[in-house]
Design a protein around this motif. Sequence first.
Motif, PDB file in Angstrom:
ATOM      1  N   THR A 189      13.407  -8.186 -11.339  1.00  0.00           N
ATOM      2  CA  THR A 189      12.599  -7.879 -12.722  1.00  0.00           C
ATOM      3  C   THR A 189      13.915  -8.253 -13.867  1.00  0.00           C
ATOM      4  O   THR A 189      14.835  -8.311 -13.481  1.00  0.00           O
ATOM      5  CB  THR A 189      12.422  -6.332 -12.907  1.00  0.00           C
ATOM      6  N   ARG A 212       5.343 -11.036  -4.203  1.00  0.00           N
ATOM      7  CA  ARG A 212       5.063  -9.736  -4.282  1.00  0.00           C
ATOM      8  C   ARG A 212       6.354  -9.089  -5.297  1.00  0.00           C
ATOM      9  O   ARG A 212       5.832  -8.333  -6.190  1.00  0.00           O
ATOM     10  CB  ARG A 212       5.168  -8.747  -2.895  1.00  0.00           C
ATOM     11  N   PHE A 213       7.610  -9.402  -5.207  1.00  0.00           N
ATOM     12  CA  PHE A 213       8.469  -9.041  -5.950  1.00  0.00           C
ATOM     13  C   PHE A 213       9.317 -10.529  -6.489  1.00  0.00           C
ATOM     14  O   PHE A 213      10.018 -10.950  -5.741  1.00  0.00           O
ATOM     15  CB  PHE A 213       9.415  -8.073  -5.257  1.00  0.00           C
ATOM     16  N   PRO A 214       8.730 -11.067  -7.513  1.00  0.00           N
ATOM     17  CA  PRO A 214       9.224 -12.318  -7.876  1.00  0.00           C
ATOM     18  C   PRO A 214      10.939 -12.424  -8.115  1.00  0.00           C
ATOM     19  O   PRO A 214      11.336 -11.414  -8.754  1.00  0.00           O
ATOM     20  CB  PRO A 214       8.321 -12.859  -9.103  1.00  0.00           C
ATOM     21  N   SER A 235      10.515  -7.405   7.653  1.00  0.00           N
ATOM     22  CA  SER A 235       9.596  -7.894   6.775  1.00  0.00           C
ATOM     23  C   SER A 235      10.294  -8.280   5.286  1.00  0.00           C
ATOM     24  O   SER A 235       9.717  -8.960   4.774  1.00  0.00           O
ATOM     25  CB  SER A 235       8.453  -6.799   6.409  1.00  0.00           C
ATOM     26  N   GLU A 236      11.193  -7.508   5.145  1.00  0.00           N
ATOM     27  CA  GLU A 236      11.973  -7.740   3.832  1.00  0.00           C
ATOM     28  C   GLU A 236      12.522  -9.125   3.944  1.00  0.00           C
ATOM     29  O   GLU A 236      12.825  -9.967   2.991  1.00  0.00           O
ATOM     30  CB  GLU A 236      12.945  -6.636   3.308  1.00  0.00           C
ATOM     31  N   ILE A 238      11.673 -11.769   5.840  1.00  0.00           N
ATOM     32  CA  ILE A 238      10.918 -12.810   5.556  1.00  0.00           C
ATOM     33  C   ILE A 238      10.015 -12.906   4.384  1.00  0.00           C
ATOM     34  O   ILE A 238       9.338 -13.918   4.313  1.00  0.00           O
ATOM     35  CB  ILE A 238       9.997 -13.060   7.055  1.00  0.00           C
ATOM     36  N   ALA A 239       9.811 -11.735   3.570  1.00  0.00           N
ATOM     37  CA  ALA A 239       9.551 -11.818   2.427  1.00  0.00           C
ATOM     38  C   ALA A 239      10.394 -12.559   1.428  1.00  0.00           C
ATOM     39  O   ALA A 239       9.751 -13.422   0.706  1.00  0.00           O
ATOM     40  CB  ALA A 239       9.108 -10.394   1.767  1.00  0.00           C
ATOM     41  N   ALA A 256       7.468  -8.246  11.636  1.00  0.00           N
ATOM     42  CA  ALA A 256       6.849  -7.735  10.227  1.00  0.00           C
ATOM     43  C   ALA A 256       5.635  -7.659  10.594  1.00  0.00           C
ATOM     44  O   ALA A 256       4.879  -6.680   9.687  1.00  0.00           O
ATOM     45  CB  ALA A 256       7.302  -8.900   9.294  1.00  0.00           C
ATOM     46  N   LYS A 294       2.583  -7.272   7.558  1.00  0.00           N
ATOM     47  CA  LYS A 294       3.544  -7.232   6.361  1.00  0.00           C
ATOM     48  C   LYS A 294       3.942  -8.591   5.944  1.00  0.00           C
ATOM     49  O   LYS A 294       4.488  -8.740   4.922  1.00  0.00           O
ATOM     50  CB  LYS A 294       4.833  -6.194   6.462  1.00  0.00           C
ATOM     51  N   TYR A 295       3.837  -9.470   6.817  1.00  0.00           N
ATOM     52  CA  TYR A 295       4.430 -10.795   6.450  1.00  0.00           C
ATOM     53  C   TYR A 295       3.299 -11.504   5.436  1.00  0.00           C
ATOM     54  O   TYR A 295       2.220 -11.424   5.835  1.00  0.00           O
ATOM     55  CB  TYR A 295       4.179 -11.882   7.728  1.00  0.00           C
ATOM     56  N   GLY A 296       3.881 -11.828   4.018  1.00  0.00           N
ATOM     57  CA  GLY A 296       2.892 -12.296   3.149  1.00  0.00           C
ATOM     58  C   GLY A 296       2.335 -10.925   2.377  1.00  0.00           C
ATOM     59  O   GLY A 296       1.521 -11.054   1.511  1.00  0.00           O
ATOM     60  N   LEU A 329       4.057  -7.721   1.740  1.00  0.00           N
ATOM     61  CA  LEU A 329       5.174  -6.739   1.847  1.00  0.00           C
ATOM     62  C   LEU A 329       4.936  -5.463   1.474  1.00  0.00           C
ATOM     63  O   LEU A 329       5.401  -4.402   2.127  1.00  0.00           O
ATOM     64  CB  LEU A 329       6.636  -7.110   1.194  1.00  0.00           C
ATOM     65  N   GLU A 342       0.264  -2.948  -3.738  1.00  0.00           N
ATOM     66  CA  GLU A 342       0.353  -2.812  -5.141  1.00  0.00           C
ATOM     67  C   GLU A 342      -0.202  -1.459  -5.629  1.00  0.00           C
ATOM     68  O   GLU A 342      -1.381  -1.128  -5.193  1.00  0.00           O
ATOM     69  CB  GLU A 342      -0.182  -4.162  -5.598  1.00  0.00           C
ATOM     70  N   TYR A 371       4.082  -7.019 -14.959  1.00  0.00           N
ATOM     71  CA  TYR A 371       5.565  -6.566 -14.748  1.00  0.00           C
ATOM     72  C   TYR A 371       5.484  -5.709 -13.336  1.00  0.00           C
ATOM     73  O   TYR A 371       4.644  -4.745 -13.375  1.00  0.00           O
ATOM     74  CB  TYR A 371       6.191  -5.954 -15.931  1.00  0.00           C
ATOM     75  N   ALA A 372       6.323  -6.227 -12.197  1.00  0.00           N
ATOM     76  CA  ALA A 372       6.268  -5.440 -10.982  1.00  0.00           C
ATOM     77  C   ALA A 372       7.454  -4.080 -11.266  1.00  0.00           C
ATOM     78  O   ALA A 372       8.490  -4.681 -11.542  1.00  0.00           O
ATOM     79  CB  ALA A 372       6.503  -6.240  -9.988  1.00  0.00           C
TER      80      ALA A 372
END
Lengths: 422, 90, 1002
Positions: free
Chosen positions: A123, A166-168, A322-323, A325-326, C605, C608-610, C612, C615, C632-633
């Motif tokens: 962010t 998801r979290f750019p 998961s984190e 490979i995200a 994962a 959760k892959y793709g 994570l 939202e 904005y995340a």
Amino acid sequence: MRYSAFAILKNALRGNRDWTPAWRKPEPRSNYDVIIIGGGGHGLSTAFYLASVHGITNVAVIEKGYLGSGNVGRNTTIVRSNYRLSANSAFYEKSMDLWRELSQTLNYNVMFSPRGVLNLAHTPGQMDTHAERGNQMRLMGVRSELLDRDQVARLNPGLDVSGSARFPVHGGLLQPDAGNARHDAVAWGYARAADQLGVDILENTEVVGFLKEGDKIVGVETMRHGERGEIRARKTGVAVAGNTGRVMKMAGVDKLPIESTVLQAFVSESVKPIIPTVTTFGAGHLYVSQSDKGGLVFGGNIDYYNSYAQRGNLPVWEEVTSELIAMFPNFARLRLLRSWGGIMDMSMDGSPIITTGPLPGMYLNAGWCYGGFKATPASGWCFAHTIANDKPHAFNEAFTLDRFKQGNPIDELGAGPTPWYH
Amino acid sequence: MRLTCPYCGSRDHQEFTYRGDATAVRPALNNTSIDDHNAYIFDRSNPDGVHQELWNHTSGCRTHLVVERNTVTHEVLSCKPVGPFARKLK
Amino acid sequence: MSGFRLNLRDGVGTAIGDKSIQFVFDGKPYRGREGDSLASALMANGVSIVGRSFKYHRPRGIFSAGSEEPNALVTLHRGARREPNIRATEVELYDGLTARSQNRWPSVNFDVMAINQLAGSAFSAGFYYKTFMGPGRRGHKATQFWWFCEQFIRRAAGLGRGTNLPDPDHYGRMNAYCDILVVGTGAAGLAAARRAAAGGARVIVCEERAVAGGSLTSLPDYIDGEPARDWAAGQRDELSAMDNVTLLTRTTVQSYFDDNTFLAIERVTDHQARPAAATPRQRAWNIRARSAVIATGALERPIVFAGNDRPGVMLADAARRYAVEFGTAPGRAVAVFTNNDTGWLVARDMARAGVIVTDIIDVRTDVPDEIRAISEETRAAVSTGSAIRSVKGARAVSGAVIAEYNEMTGELGETRKTIACDCIAVSGGWSPVFHLTSQQGGKPVWEAELQAFLPGEPTQNWHGAGAMVGAFGLRAALQSGDKAAGAALADAKLRKGRGHVPKVEGDAIDYAPAPVFEINSGGKSFVDLQHDVTAEDVRLAHREGFVSVEHLKRYTTLGMATDQGKTSNVTGLAIMAAASDKAIADTGTTRFRPPYTPVTLGALAGEKYGHLAAERLTPMHDWHVEQDAHMYANGPWLRPESYNLPGETVEQAYIRETRLVREGVGIVDVSTLGKIDVQGPDAAEFLNRIYTNGFAKLPVGKARYGLMLREDGFLFDDGTTWRLAENRYLMTTTTAGAGRVMEHLEYYRDFVWPNLKVALASVSDEWAGIAVAGPKSRAVLKACVKGCDVSDKGLPFMGVRDATIGGIEVKIARLSFSGELAYEVYCGSHHGQSLWDLLFKAGEKHNIVPYGLEALSTLRIEKGHVAGPELNGRTTPHDLALSGMVSSKKNFVGSVLLQRETFSKADRLQLVAVKSLDGQRVSGGSHLVSGSKDNPGRSQGHVTSPCYSPELGCYISLAMLEGGSARHGEKMFFSNPVRNKHGAVEVISHHMIDPTGGRMHG
């Protein structure tokens, strides 16, 4: 025997028959100037600097199991000094200075590899937080660079920098001089170098009690090969990481601002170089780098409950992978080879303790949470100074045991006195 | 690791939030001793063996349990509702 | 090795079907048969070199037939699906499969890196630690030399190559519960599964291979009158038909966690040429079992001898499986080298399948007669009391030199004999597979009788069965499986019922090998084939003092390759034990670490892959998106940063939004704030103890801003809390703090003050929140609110009222974060969008502007209100000039430790504001210094919340500055070296607008 390319060739020609033990296996003497409990990285480096800097060579390092059997051989090998708070950045930068010369100092290749540590930001606010830390480093004389998204992508080709993540990724903070080292080599290198200066390294020797005169610690009771023994010393240093609580109880110190938890670490199968830097995910807790052998070495949060078991549980596996490979979706087809756990001495502010006391004749080095490996040289250097001079060096004067009660925590995360949140 | 919540049954531990040492007891409200509060906040016995600790069933009934657990083997010896335990401390 | 396809017939090629299958290896097309593994198909095509070793790049062939394979690693697929280090022995062949050899250049048959072999003895254990330290004795320069070398070493190391492309496949997860988990479907596993199933237990059975049966698929024995493999197939069918049984093939139980939680990975589509798009490629099974039967069998281990890594040397039982199951001869002339009876049976079974077995070489002189009799059937030459001294052939086995061997002394005799063979099938005994139980901390015990480690005492609810617990042979395995299931039924509190052990006809042999692990003839003998660890390396480690098993492993890397030493650990320990003159039992073994075999990261994962993290969206989310808001995340939330007009930057947008709020009226979505409903007769007392300021005397219908501390006196969270009724409050928290504040309150409710009658409920998602701010906000409300007088008198500052807007029940609180006249309007979240629309419509004639996080932030910065960047866990109320909020009349959480001396030090970091003196943006992350850009000096503080202030007409920021409260008016610099910025600022009070509060009270 001095190690060099020449020594290797010479020995190879003789069928490698002339190599000698890297360190002696001495019998304990009854009396030493200094005893260090704990034959891990910090204990061994303390012994080395006591001998090499302070000329105190009548030293024994007492190790319960095999040398380096604790966290020095169980970590993810990251070496860095990218801290926000000045007490930390000064101390860890001292460590970096020692790392840079460590292979030559020890005549042992610890494979220190300053390949860069990159903290991703997800962010604009996190970019600012990283900048604040990067600027603190710069103002302390430590190199740091704030990278934008494109620079980060160029550095790590597999990284997901798409806006749809998801979290750019917005960018990251790079400490170019940080990196990795070969963890076992650090323990072995310090052991060999300390041994050559006359330090006795006593493996398979467990401390089962303390010798006291009044309040003063004057040595330890040991169990070695099934036999009890006593070793006396003017000064006794404790550097046992996750076992701090266990050992200090024997000395009558029942409570400390430390809790022990397990941290798991992971390594994948070996592949050809695929990620050049140490990289951390900013929208969770994950750090990854690639070993020289080719394995991706990674880890994340502790298993947050108190534990003395060197193994953890499944939720952390799921969270960490998961984190990972995200962040690097190209790693999804690579495979996890092995995982393991180490016991962390989590302090109340996430920062360590290197101090005289808490009893007369005793010195304590603890509370490393999961940042102990990178500190190995400076920790030993400062602990040796503290033991030799009975007072801390400027580098460790903030790392006191009573700072918590005085209200002066060194709390990088601002997480408060909740050890499992650091 | 699995905990048996007295209200919800046997559940994976990730449904719960660890809240630390249950033997660390807050001084009474009218106790203004800095030493007592420091001891409550910072002193931990951190045993290798049976540990009495608090877990909040955050993804379930959201009450705290007092769990007796061995920190060396991870064996869970008991999970009890916090109420009676906490009242006895007073 | 020159393998070939045998004549397929009954009992030869039992796994092989009729269909011909085309595949590609190293760019060359080949044909295999349905049922082949990639390894068996390559073998049938006469391919002998399939890989290169890690260190010396020596040619390597196929060593085993299963997941223990150290040598035959290949890279599958191309592009984004490329997958390195896959064991050819585990790959099921399908049409179009593409595989490549790896760790070689230019080709597997000619690899220039094989030059490493020439430096063989220099490349011994510990090589890297002793060199590359660089010229000279000191300094950073020398480290640079290592770094230079390291890049080449890194490129030479590693095995296969990964990809930079994202994995296009997806993965699944299954949460499963059962009474009894059975791991393995050999004789013991099947016996256990049938008894467990018959006992009515919910059973999950996992088998690593494609077909259940374990060793039964290749043994010639009979069970209950039918061939063992037919019996296994029958059992499999029966189990599959039962409702209480889930039989999972291609599923490896990888890890054993606390309280009988297991992780198994099912390879769902890896064997399919064209998987259905919706099917996950692999699936992670999280299995919670009341009890488990571990029937994972044993792995054959080799005997180590000089040249034992040549393609053509393989495990004996694997050679049998290739012949019997895959109908493939591993060579044209096979020699068997053994230290136990199984080698002989393998020779016989291979001969029966049509393989020519030329020699049986046994280190033992004392071989039982009935075993010797087997050699007549095989027509092999027999050499007992003999061993292989060396291997002939540079790139593959072409023969072997045999010498007399003294089992007692380990010495080789002078008489030598050369035999011709292109395959050596080796049996060095069996190592039980107790990896799972060892992961759980079970301590293995060396059993000298069996020359094997056994799993030791259970630390959890599991029961071992079959070879895994040393019950070798079909009879013993079936018996122990049945018995283990009985015990598991008892664990699961089910009736044990009566066991049944089927009748076995077949070989009854002694599985215990002679204690011979290595034939030391001085040549290069490999212990760990993949990592090229030789017997000499083990002895070198001993010489250098690395004698503990862990040091052995770490110093030589023995057992750390992708096979994790499945076929090499015990041999390595035995060689170390011999070098140290110790018994194996005293040397001990290392603990196995999960997983059992390498696990695809994507599978771990799972779903959760793709995806994570979920939202979190506010009720008005779609509206923001429709307005093209810049989203904005923010933690889990997605929030509008600003509503940019076409061509506007974020900065231009927030400045416009801020200005319009101050001049007129704006509307902002504040639904993300944490909201906690606090009720009960002691609710007032409870809040009074939680907050630093008083809440007990707060009148009904009023709100109050409150501060919370941690017990150590540092700020924890802030927000307004509204008294809705005598015994009911609505607490709001920061967005980020919502979860932790709730847990904080629950801790005090449950544990610290259990006698207070107070109930808590998180209602963050139940309420939508909208703030309307600006001088015209009252007019907007007036236009739409019913049932409440919104005049200053009817709804004074901090007042809370119930009302309706367009029929929607709302709560209106007159609160101001912006410093303007402002209101927060809450309604049930399902009405959120309607309420937003109504307010928006009511505001249209006042030109109401929607504003995002940036403007929200700018408004509060100008006002000097603190938020997340200031509440960083290291600040106290005194630091943030909030001492007035700290009651001295009561005790509350943190009140005692806040009194500590250190908190009143004058040089603490204290809240101030700075304003730019040179027109520069005070960039985020800046520190405050006294010096110039080139020589800034030390940090005296840092900026926390920067923005452009339309009100002040310059860039400003809140900041934390050493002794800041006494430094207003001081000129300093902001320093931002990582952004290459430096500029002049003046320290000012953080109350930058309307310090008396006239606007919000207006």
